[in-house]
Design an enzyme around this catalytic site. Structure first.
Site, short mmCIF file in Angstrom:
data_model
loop_
_atom_site.label_atom_id
_atom_site.label_comp_id
_atom_site.label_asym_id
_atom_site.label_seq_id
_atom_site.Cartn_x
_atom_site.Cartn_y
_atom_site.Cartn_z
N SER A 28 3.96 44.97 3.51
CA SER A 28 3.04 45.05 2.19
C SER A 28 2.18 46.24 2.27
O SER A 28 2.82 47.37 2.26
CB SER A 28 1.99 43.73 2.23
OG SER A 28 1.41 43.68 1.13
N ARG A 75 -10.04 35.27 -2.84
CA ARG A 75 -9.10 34.80 -1.92
C ARG A 75 -8.09 33.67 -2.43
O ARG A 75 -6.74 33.66 -2.20
CB ARG A 75 -9.64 34.20 -0.74
CG ARG A 75 -8.64 34.12 0.22
CD ARG A 75 -7.79 35.03 0.66
NE ARG A 75 -7.05 34.76 1.91
CZ ARG A 75 -6.26 35.53 2.51
NH1 ARG A 75 -6.00 36.63 2.05
NH2 ARG A 75 -5.58 35.10 3.70
N ASP A 84 9.80 36.71 -3.02
CA ASP A 84 8.43 37.54 -3.16
C ASP A 84 8.22 38.11 -4.45
O ASP A 84 9.25 38.63 -4.97
CB ASP A 84 8.59 38.65 -1.93
CG ASP A 84 7.27 39.38 -2.13
OD1 ASP A 84 6.38 39.25 -2.92
OD2 ASP A 84 7.17 40.36 -1.11
N HIS A 114 5.56 36.39 -0.78
CA HIS A 114 5.04 37.57 -0.28
C HIS A 114 4.88 37.20 1.33
O HIS A 114 5.09 38.13 2.09
CB HIS A 114 4.09 38.12 -0.88
CG HIS A 114 3.58 39.37 -0.46
ND1 HIS A 114 4.62 40.54 -0.20
CD2 HIS A 114 2.47 39.76 0.00
CE1 HIS A 114 3.77 41.65 0.25
NE2 HIS A 114 2.40 41.33 0.37
N ASP A 115 4.30 36.18 1.78
CA ASP A 115 3.73 35.81 3.15
C ASP A 115 5.04 35.52 3.91
O ASP A 115 4.88 35.81 5.32
CB ASP A 115 3.30 34.36 2.98
CG ASP A 115 1.79 34.42 3.00
OD1 ASP A 115 1.12 35.55 3.09
OD2 ASP A 115 1.14 33.33 2.94
#
Lengths: 201, 381
Positions: free
Chosen positions: B157, B227, B322, B355-356
């Site tokens: 990232s 968040r 992602d 994405h994680d």
């Protein structure tokens, strides 16, 4: 010499040392690895299969994971000296489009495929069966090959699309040149190798 | 809390602090009179000092990349699955450095640090830092540790963006760059999400224009919202569906605004727990760092040109699900590398975590990275 090594050797002989090469469907990267080592070639392989990506990296080949059926959009025109597609043509959906892409991105293309016109294949059909041979080892129901063609078919397509055949090699399944292949290539040749380019105006 | 440290863990680790008693001029033109960088190292630096690897962290990461700080730790460092003895980044072979970037809130100089000019925390007066600034400070840390050249700079990232910037700004100091789940610059959508997150923080009445430390409060609601929003962008639709679906906490809808769906509860928990571990000003700065990243800008928007002078070799990795930095964005990086005739391999890993995925154990991902790291090791001999 194994058949793969033999094919690599024929292709290697066609390629000028120090060239920039793109290998479509590079598998485990054997061809590029061989060309890098023996011919000082730089290049990239394109491969879709995850295990082949790992194997190519292991073989110290630059490999890009992509589906060549989607075309070569990430590649600029004339950005490679040679675009090679070894034993993959017959397994693609958009065969003619990919040949055009090969000659857009590469100044020359090198294409190899099993000749469906070989007498063993003809005999198989004559007796009512899809042939299973040394060059086409799969059965009809599990073969990846969907666009098999003969030497005559391929050369017909080249003519239609205005591709110039610069070099041709018709060999047996061990990639040996046989005298008889020169006379009846479409009947006696098991594997066909071509070096082609867009016909120059 | 590991009952015992696993065999493939780097074990108990202690962070160090490197102080730089020198003025640092940032890309913005502003400067800091001095600064600290907190870092951790795993493995041994060889005699030739040629086996060092820098791990760059993402938006909310830090220097604690692997191992445990104490036997009471609930979790190891953020990339522990990939770093340790026998792991893809093998600490038996490499000397691995993780640092907390400038502007962070985990010990390196940032908005919570005391501004020597005022003797109060910097707060919102802390300058916005860029990836270029970070990479510059990382070279200073390398100098302090006696490392001329990294065997590899690796990051996911925003971390991948630092690896890319390294290869452009200091090509002679980085042999390999591993750029994971990154992008060559943010899209309007990416910046849009960051802006909503910033607005959430800045509109919290407890924000006090960034000087909330003096009021002994934190903009809890703002950080929590930021968040929660961010977290959705880290997951995929598929993984959220698999994890929560439309599951209700009480098994039925109650026609009110309580926390009814499991996904609400999960996001609120993620938001809440973030409040206590991240500083709002750092979050604001680091989202700006992301927005500003655009290494091609000074090369006529031509990334291939930006990369022209580098001899760094690249591994680029993306993940199929992602959508924050989708595979297409990694392909833009790959195309620039191909156009500039650089050494690059690219793997598009099948993963459904969004994405994680770059943080999560995955056999294909581990295999690709392990294989590539073998070359990194060979080149570092």
């Amino acid at each position: 010499m194994t058949s793969l090594r033999a094919e690599l050797k024929i292709i290697a002989d066609w390629i000028k040392p120090g060239s920039r090469v793109l290998d479509l469907g590079c598998g485990k990267g054997e061809l590029l690895s061989y060309l890098q080592e023996k011919h000082n070639v730089t290049g990239y392989g394109i491969e879709i299969k995850q295990s082949n990506i790992v194997a190519s990296i292991k073989n110290r080949v630059n490999v890009i994971q992509a589906d060549i059926e989607q075309g070569l959009t990430g590649f600029e025109s004339n950005s490679f000296d040679y675009v090679i597609m070894s034993q993959t043509l017959q397994a693609l959906h958009n065969t003619d489009k990919i040949l055009q892409e090969i000659l857009r991105v590469g100044r020359e293309g090198i294409v190899t495929f099993p000749n469906f016109g070989h007498w063993q294949n003809r005999l198989g059909i004559l007796f009512g069966h899809m042939p299973v041979t040394r060059t086409l080892p799969n059965s009809w129901y599990n073969t990846p090959n969907i666009h098999l063609c003969t030497i005559k078919d391929f050369e017909g397509l080249c003519k239609e699309k205005d591709f110039e055949i610069l070099q041709r090699s018709i060999v047996d399944s061990q990639h040996r040149s046989r005298v008889y292949n020169m006379f009846f290539p479409n009947l006696l040749g098991e594997v066909a190798l071509y070096r082609i380019q867009k016909r120059q105006a | 809390m590991p009952d015992a440290i696993p065999n493939d863990s780097v074990g108990l680790v202690t962070p160090s602090t490197q102080h730089f008693e020198q003025s640092l001029t940032l890309e913005s033109g502003l400067s800091l009179p001095s600064f600290d960088l907190v870092y951790e190292t795993y493995g041994e630096l060889n005699a030739k000092k040629s086996n060092a690897i820098l791990i760059c962290h993402a938006l909310t990461g830090d220097h604690h990349v692997a191992g445990y700080h104490s036997m009471d730790d609930k979790k190891p460092g953020w990339w522990d699955a990939y770093i340790g003895p026998g792991k893809p980044i093998d600490t038996n072979k490499f000397f691995v450095i993780g640092l907390n970037n400038l502007g962070g809130c985990k010990g390196s100089t940032g908005p919570m640090s005391i501004n020597p000019a005022t003797d109060k925390p910097y707060g919102r007066d802390f300058p916005i830092v860029t990836v270029k600034d970070w990479v510059l400070t990382q070279t200073m840390l390398a100098d302090a540790l006696g490392i001329d050249s990294f065997a590899a700079v690796i990051g996911g990232s925003l971390g991948g963006m630092q690896a890319l910037q390294w290869s452009i700004d200091y090509p002679q100091r980085v042999k390999h760059a591993v750029v994971i789940a990154a992008a060559p610059k943010l899209s309007a959508q990416n910046i849009g999400f960051n802006e909503v997150a910033r607005q959430a923080i800045r509109s919290d009445p407890d924000f006090h224009d960034g000087h909330y430390y003096e009021h002994n409060v934190v903009p809890r609601r703002g950080i929590k919202l930021a968040r929660m929003l961010g977290h959705i962008t880290y997951l995929s639709d598929e993984s959220m569906r698999a994890k929560f679906g439309r599951e209700l906490r009480e098994g039925k809808i109650n026609f009110n605004f309580d926390t009814e769906f499991q996904v609400q509860s999960y996001l609120q928990y993620q938001g809440e727990s973030f409040v206590d571990r991240f500083d709002a000003n750092s979050y604001l700065i680091m989202t700006k760092t992301l927005d500003y990243f655009d290494p091609a800008k000074e090369y006529n928007d031509d990334l291939a040109k930006a990369l022209e002078k580098t001899d760094t070799r690249f591994l680029v990795i993306s993940f199929t699900s992602d959508w924050r930095f989708a595979p297409e964005r990694s392909r833009e990086i790959v195309k620039a590398l191909l156009d500039s005739n650089k050494s690059v391999s690219y793997a598009e890993i099948k993963a459904n975590q969004g994405h994680d995925a770059f943080l999560i154990p995955n056999t294909d991902y581990q295999n690709v990275l392990s294989c590539y790291m073998q070359h990194v090791e060979d080149a570092s001999q």
